[in-house]
Scaffold this motif. Structure first.
Motif, PDB file in Angstrom:
ATOM      1  N   LYS A 254       0.911  -1.459   0.171  1.00 56.54           N
ATOM      2  CA  LYS A 254       0.125   0.636  -0.105  1.00 56.54           C
ATOM      3  C   LYS A 254       1.154   1.255   0.602  1.00 56.54           C
ATOM      4  O   LYS A 254       0.997   2.269  -0.592  1.00 56.54           O
ATOM      5  CB  LYS A 254      -1.189   0.101   0.667  1.00 56.54           C
ATOM      6  N   LYS A 255       2.394   1.278   0.977  1.00 57.55           N
ATOM      7  CA  LYS A 255       2.890   1.940   0.797  1.00 57.55           C
ATOM      8  C   LYS A 255       3.615   3.144  -0.503  1.00 57.55           C
ATOM      9  O   LYS A 255       3.954   3.721  -0.869  1.00 57.55           O
ATOM     10  CB  LYS A 255       3.965   2.401   1.805  1.00 57.55           C
ATOM     11  N   LYS A 257       2.186   3.714  -3.987  1.00 63.18           N
ATOM     12  CA  LYS A 257       0.847   4.363  -4.571  1.00 63.18           C
ATOM     13  C   LYS A 257       0.327   3.783  -6.016  1.00 63.18           C
ATOM     14  O   LYS A 257      -0.506   3.434  -5.672  1.00 63.18           O
ATOM     15  CB  LYS A 257       0.809   5.486  -4.396  1.00 63.18           C
TER      16      LYS A 257
END
Length: 282
Positions: A254-255, A257
């Protein structure tokens, strides 16, 4: 009677023709998967991918790949560079392909509308509700369509492919144009349809011209456009258990993007069958 070919064959021919005929069309999933190999998210064996990152795989007799999480930072930079090299994105193109049946006798439930042989496909309520929600959520930044062939046999499909007539021999409908109907019928390409209720004649639809006309009117970079698209899709898919299970496998990413955005769109395709492409400036 069923038409004499598989839906996937029609889909492949349709996409190939759209790619060859329009400079406004770009299929990000297909290109990125082929170039970067990130579709195999666990342990990619794509040697071209590791060549990009200078990984010394040539000395391994049985190259087993490297975990995507180990190279995600480098991959994020590579994908962002690639995405921003694409001409400016105008809008999203979301297509739901439908293989019809061909009704040839007066016993067909909709025969009285046509009084001649016609094509018909069923509309799944959950899928249709999803498409309506997508169409509403994106507004003028997406073209959402059902695409169904007005083609009976494999021979006719192959001839249409060879003559680049697949698009011209397809019938298109926007989800919003079908209301709450559960079947759609037509005898020809374009957008002339009867959704099993009151007859309604709609104008012919030229997909290539429509792609050229699309103008999402935004000021986002290509990277931000893709991220925004994935965020809308994630909101739309929030109630889908299958989607949530599959996307949870990538929670650690998730980090990153942009990687995560493309993975959202990948899982969206897997769970809905809806093809995501982009309309770009020529």
């Amino acid at each position: 009677m069923k038409v004499g070919y598989e839906e996937k064959t029609y889909e492949i021919y349709f996409n190939n023709e759209l790619d060859s005929r329009s400079s406004m069309y770009f299929p990000p999933g297909q290109v990125l998967e082929g170039l970067l190999g990130f579709d195999a998210a666990a342990n990619s064996r794509n040697r071209n991918l590791w060549r990009i990152f200078g990984h010394p795989f040539w000395f391994w007799p049985h190259f087993s790949g490297v975990n995507l999480f180990d190279i995600a930072e480098e991959l994020e930079v590579e994908i962002e560079t690639f995405t921003n090299r694409i001409p400016q994105i105008n809008a999203n193109l979301l297509l739901q392909y439908k293989r019809p049946v061909f009704i040839t006798t007066s016993s067909g439930g909709e025969w009285h509308h046509w009084n001649e042989p016609y094509y018909r496909y069923s509309i799944d309520k959950d899928q249709h509700d999803l498409l309506n929600k997508i169409e509403e959520s994106f507004g003028n930044q997406a073209l959402v369509l059902y695409a169904s062939p007005a083609i009976r046999s494999l021979d006719e499909l192959v001839s249409a492919k060879q003559n680049k007539e697949i698009i011209e021999k397809s019938n298109f409908q926007k989800p919003s144009g079908l209301g709450n109907h559960r079947k759609n019928t037509y005898t020809q390409a374009g957008m002339y349809s009867i959704a099993c209720s009151e007859p309604e004649e709609l104008k012919n639809f030229n997909l290539i011209s429509e792609l050229e006309r699309l103008d999402g009117s935004h000021n986002f970079s290509n990277t931000q456009f893709v991220i925004n698209t994935s965020q809308i899709i994630e909101e739309v898919m929030a109630s889908s258990t299958s989607y949530k299970k599959l996307i949870s496998e990538y929670a650690e990413l998730k980090k990153f993007k942009l990687i995560y955005s493309f993975l959202i769109m990948k899982v969206f395709r897997e769970t809905t069958g809806i093809q995501w492409s982009l309309s770009i400036k020529a």
